[in-house]
Design a protein around this motif. Structure first.
Motif, PDB file in Angstrom:
ATOM      1  N   LEU A 196       8.696   0.933 -11.741  1.00  0.00           N
ATOM      2  CA  LEU A 196       9.279   0.033 -10.745  1.00  0.00           C
ATOM      3  C   LEU A 196       8.388  -0.072  -9.512  1.00  0.00           C
ATOM      4  O   LEU A 196       8.157  -1.166  -8.984  1.00  0.00           O
ATOM      5  N   LEU A 197       7.846   1.068  -9.042  1.00  0.00           N
ATOM      6  CA  LEU A 197       6.930   1.026  -7.904  1.00  0.00           C
ATOM      7  C   LEU A 197       5.683   0.217  -8.257  1.00  0.00           C
ATOM      8  O   LEU A 197       5.208  -0.595  -7.460  1.00  0.00           O
ATOM      9  N   ALA A 198       5.183   0.409  -9.488  1.00  0.00           N
ATOM     10  CA  ALA A 198       3.990  -0.338  -9.917  1.00  0.00           C
ATOM     11  C   ALA A 198       4.280  -1.836  -9.920  1.00  0.00           C
ATOM     12  O   ALA A 198       3.451  -2.650  -9.491  1.00  0.00           O
ATOM     13  N   ALA A 199       5.485  -2.206 -10.405  1.00  0.00           N
ATOM     14  CA  ALA A 199       5.843  -3.625 -10.451  1.00  0.00           C
ATOM     15  C   ALA A 199       5.978  -4.199  -9.036  1.00  0.00           C
ATOM     16  O   ALA A 199       5.539  -5.326  -8.775  1.00  0.00           O
ATOM     17  N   LEU A 200       6.569  -3.425  -8.120  1.00  0.00           N
ATOM     18  CA  LEU A 200       6.697  -3.878  -6.725  1.00  0.00           C
ATOM     19  C   LEU A 200       5.316  -4.157  -6.137  1.00  0.00           C
ATOM     20  O   LEU A 200       5.089  -5.190  -5.502  1.00  0.00           O
ATOM     21  N   VAL A 201       4.391  -3.218  -6.365  1.00  0.00           N
ATOM     22  CA  VAL A 201       3.035  -3.386  -5.837  1.00  0.00           C
ATOM     23  C   VAL A 201       2.390  -4.635  -6.436  1.00  0.00           C
ATOM     24  O   VAL A 201       1.846  -5.483  -5.718  1.00  0.00           O
ATOM     25  N   ALA A 202       2.473  -4.761  -7.755  1.00  0.00           N
ATOM     26  CA  ALA A 202       1.829  -5.890  -8.434  1.00  0.00           C
ATOM     27  C   ALA A 202       2.388  -7.218  -7.932  1.00  0.00           C
ATOM     28  O   ALA A 202       1.627  -8.153  -7.650  1.00  0.00           O
ATOM     29  N   MET A 203       3.715  -7.275  -7.792  1.00  0.00           N
ATOM     30  CA  MET A 203       4.330  -8.532  -7.343  1.00  0.00           C
ATOM     31  C   MET A 203       3.914  -8.860  -5.913  1.00  0.00           C
ATOM     32  O   MET A 203       3.653 -10.018  -5.584  1.00  0.00           O
ATOM     33  N   GLN A 204       3.873  -7.833  -5.060  1.00  0.00           N
ATOM     34  CA  GLN A 204       3.576  -8.092  -3.648  1.00  0.00           C
ATOM     35  C   GLN A 204       2.107  -8.406  -3.405  1.00  0.00           C
ATOM     36  O   GLN A 204       1.786  -9.184  -2.514  1.00  0.00           O
ATOM     37  N   VAL A 205       1.232  -7.803  -4.220  1.00  0.00           N
ATOM     38  CA  VAL A 205      -0.197  -7.978  -3.959  1.00  0.00           C
ATOM     39  C   VAL A 205      -0.781  -9.138  -4.758  1.00  0.00           C
ATOM     40  O   VAL A 205      -1.651  -9.857  -4.277  1.00  0.00           O
ATOM     41  N   LEU A 206      -0.314  -9.319  -5.983  1.00  0.00           N
ATOM     42  CA  LEU A 206      -1.002 -10.252  -6.878  1.00  0.00           C
ATOM     43  C   LEU A 206      -0.277 -11.573  -7.121  1.00  0.00           C
ATOM     44  O   LEU A 206      -0.752 -12.410  -7.871  1.00  0.00           O
ATOM     45  N   THR A 207       0.899 -11.748  -6.504  1.00  0.00           N
ATOM     46  CA  THR A 207       1.564 -13.043  -6.646  1.00  0.00           C
ATOM     47  C   THR A 207       2.031 -13.548  -5.279  1.00  0.00           C
ATOM     48  O   THR A 207       2.252 -12.766  -4.361  1.00  0.00           O
ATOM     49  N   ALA A 262       0.839  -1.206   0.000  1.00  0.00           N
ATOM     50  CA  ALA A 262       0.000   0.000   0.000  1.00  0.00           C
ATOM     51  C   ALA A 262       0.872   1.254   0.000  1.00  0.00           C
ATOM     52  O   ALA A 262       0.588   2.238  -0.688  1.00  0.00           O
ATOM     53  N   MET A 313       3.678   5.793  -5.541  1.00  0.00           N
ATOM     54  CA  MET A 313       3.520   5.791  -6.986  1.00  0.00           C
ATOM     55  C   MET A 313       2.422   6.777  -7.406  1.00  0.00           C
ATOM     56  O   MET A 313       2.606   7.562  -8.342  1.00  0.00           O
ATOM     57  N   VAL A 360      11.634  -4.973 -15.665  1.00  0.00           N
ATOM     58  CA  VAL A 360      10.883  -3.707 -15.662  1.00  0.00           C
ATOM     59  C   VAL A 360      11.848  -2.526 -15.659  1.00  0.00           C
ATOM     60  O   VAL A 360      11.682  -1.548 -16.391  1.00  0.00           O
ATOM     61  N   LEU A 375      11.451  -7.706 -11.690  1.00  0.00           N
ATOM     62  CA  LEU A 375      11.757  -6.307 -11.360  1.00  0.00           C
ATOM     63  C   LEU A 375      12.914  -5.779 -12.206  1.00  0.00           C
ATOM     64  O   LEU A 375      12.897  -4.630 -12.662  1.00  0.00           O
ATOM     65  N   VAL A 410      -5.144  -3.003  -0.068  1.00  0.00           N
ATOM     66  CA  VAL A 410      -4.317  -2.066  -0.824  1.00  0.00           C
ATOM     67  C   VAL A 410      -5.187  -1.149  -1.690  1.00  0.00           C
ATOM     68  O   VAL A 410      -4.928   0.057  -1.796  1.00  0.00           O
ATOM     69  N   GLY A 459       4.587  -1.421 -16.384  1.00  0.00           N
ATOM     70  CA  GLY A 459       5.524  -2.009 -15.424  1.00  0.00           C
ATOM     71  C   GLY A 459       4.883  -3.149 -14.649  1.00  0.00           C
ATOM     72  O   GLY A 459       5.469  -4.231 -14.515  1.00  0.00           O
ATOM     73  N   ALA A 460       3.660  -2.907 -14.157  1.00  0.00           N
ATOM     74  CA  ALA A 460       2.963  -3.938 -13.393  1.00  0.00           C
ATOM     75  C   ALA A 460       2.680  -5.154 -14.267  1.00  0.00           C
ATOM     76  O   ALA A 460       2.887  -6.302 -13.860  1.00  0.00           O
ATOM     77  N   ALA A 481       5.836  -7.252 -15.051  1.00  0.00           N
ATOM     78  CA  ALA A 481       6.265  -8.037 -13.891  1.00  0.00           C
ATOM     79  C   ALA A 481       5.365  -9.246 -13.683  1.00  0.00           C
ATOM     80  O   ALA A 481       5.841 -10.363 -13.433  1.00  0.00           O
TER      81      ALA A 481
END
Lengths: 220, 99
Positions: free
Chosen positions: B44-55, A168, A174, A210, A207, B69, A190-191, A194
């Motif tokens: 990069l922040l978007a990828a961090l969020v996606a990885m942590q929340v959706l995988t 969060a 972001m 990305v 990561l 989230v 990016g999301a 990944a």
């Protein structure tokens, strides 16, 4: 250096990092518990947190260790997971102290969170980086020690929902930076990249991909 | 785990953190490079969020965290408070898990 009132200080960085002290501490406990469960000594686990200071790299080391992987496999995983720190280091380098030992010590306080927080004002800020990094360093290390020593006490911490705090936090940082349709597209891409890569590639690679794509794709 | 392994893992982690600051030695990055690095922050922040929340362990996996989230993001867009957003994230995630 003159002190300007609106210039962030180390304590401001620490305050910015305060909201996820509990989450960091619980992550540290989790690492301590898992490490000791795999036969790693409590002192070893704590030293690891104080030196490597990287949750993803440390958990990956345990995973490879649990699979009877070699040292080379462990180091490959750690490098893939943390290669983004090369870029974090480059992006804050201009804001660090001149003395090389201080520079190195300040750079050691880099985490995903302290890096992102230090850039909140537009240009990287050393005090915020150090303050936020120190808070995270202390909670992660003491959490590991606590988990390794008496981790079994805490049974199921997921009931507290703290594992949602860190993602969060990244999402909020972001959102602060998304000001145009182009930014939103970059975030979505990016999301998506990944998530597409995650099932097929070793941890850390999504990561990195990305990061590489963002450097190449953004027109200078 | 041997002490040698712990030292090696630590060496890699430290080296990756301090390499660029030491090699750059106070010189600023060329503006073009800096702009490109700036451009990596949002994806990069978007990828961090996606990885942590959706995988979970690399596999697609959606659970209560996604709700927490999402609620945090909504609150943050209205109130712009990180502390409040993180509290909402934890609270909503915990509440959904109770259901």
């Amino acid at each position: 250096m003159t002190t300007v009132t609106d210039q962030p200080r180390v304590i401001d960085g620490a305050r910015l990092a305060a909201p996820f002290v509990a989450a960091d501490f619980l992550d540290g406990i989790a690492f301590g518990v898992v490490a000791v469960g795999l036969g790693v000594g409590a002192v070893q686990a704590t030293v690891m947190s104080a030196t490597a200071f990287s949750g993803s790299a440390q958990f990956a080391s345990l995973t490879v260790l649990g699979d009877n992987g070699s040292l080379l496999a462990i180091l490959a995983a750690v490098t893939a997971l943390n290669a983004r720190y090369l870029v974090y280091g480059a992006s804050v380098a201009g804001a660090l102290s001149r003395n090389p030992f201080r520079r190195a010590a300040e750079a050691q306080m880099l985490t995903d969170a302290s890096w992102a927080l230090s850039l909140r004002g537009g240009r990287p800020n050393r005090a915020v980086l150090v303050g936020a990094g120190l808070v995270s360093f202390l909670t992660w290390t003491t959490g590991t020690a606590a988990g390794a020593a008496f981790g079994r006490v805490l049974d199921d911490t997921s009931a507290l929902g703290l594992d949602a705090a860190l993602p969060a936090f990244f999402l909020c940082l972001m959102l602060e930076r998304v000001r145009s349709r182009r930014d939103a597209a970059a975030a979505g891409a990016g999301a998506a990249l990944a998530l597409v890569l995650a099932p097929f590639t070793p941890a850390g690679v999504p990561l990195l991909a990305v990061l590489a794509a963002a450097v190449v794709w953004r027109p200078a | 785990m041997t002490w040698a392994t712990i030292a090696a893992v630590a060496a890699v982690c430290v080296a990756l953190r301090i390499a660029a600051p030491l090699l750059l030695a106070g010189r600023a990055l060329p503006p073009g490079v800096e702009r490109r690095l700036d451009g990596t922050i949002v994806p990069l922040l978007a990828a961090l969020v996606a990885m942590q929340v959706l995988t979970t362990r690399g596999e697609p996996h959606v659970d209560a965290r996604a709700a927490g989230v999402a609620a945090a993001a909504a609150v943050f867009l209205v109130r712009r408070s990180l502390v409040l957003a993180l509290a909402v994230a934890a609270g909503v995630t915990a509440a959904v898990r109770l259901l």
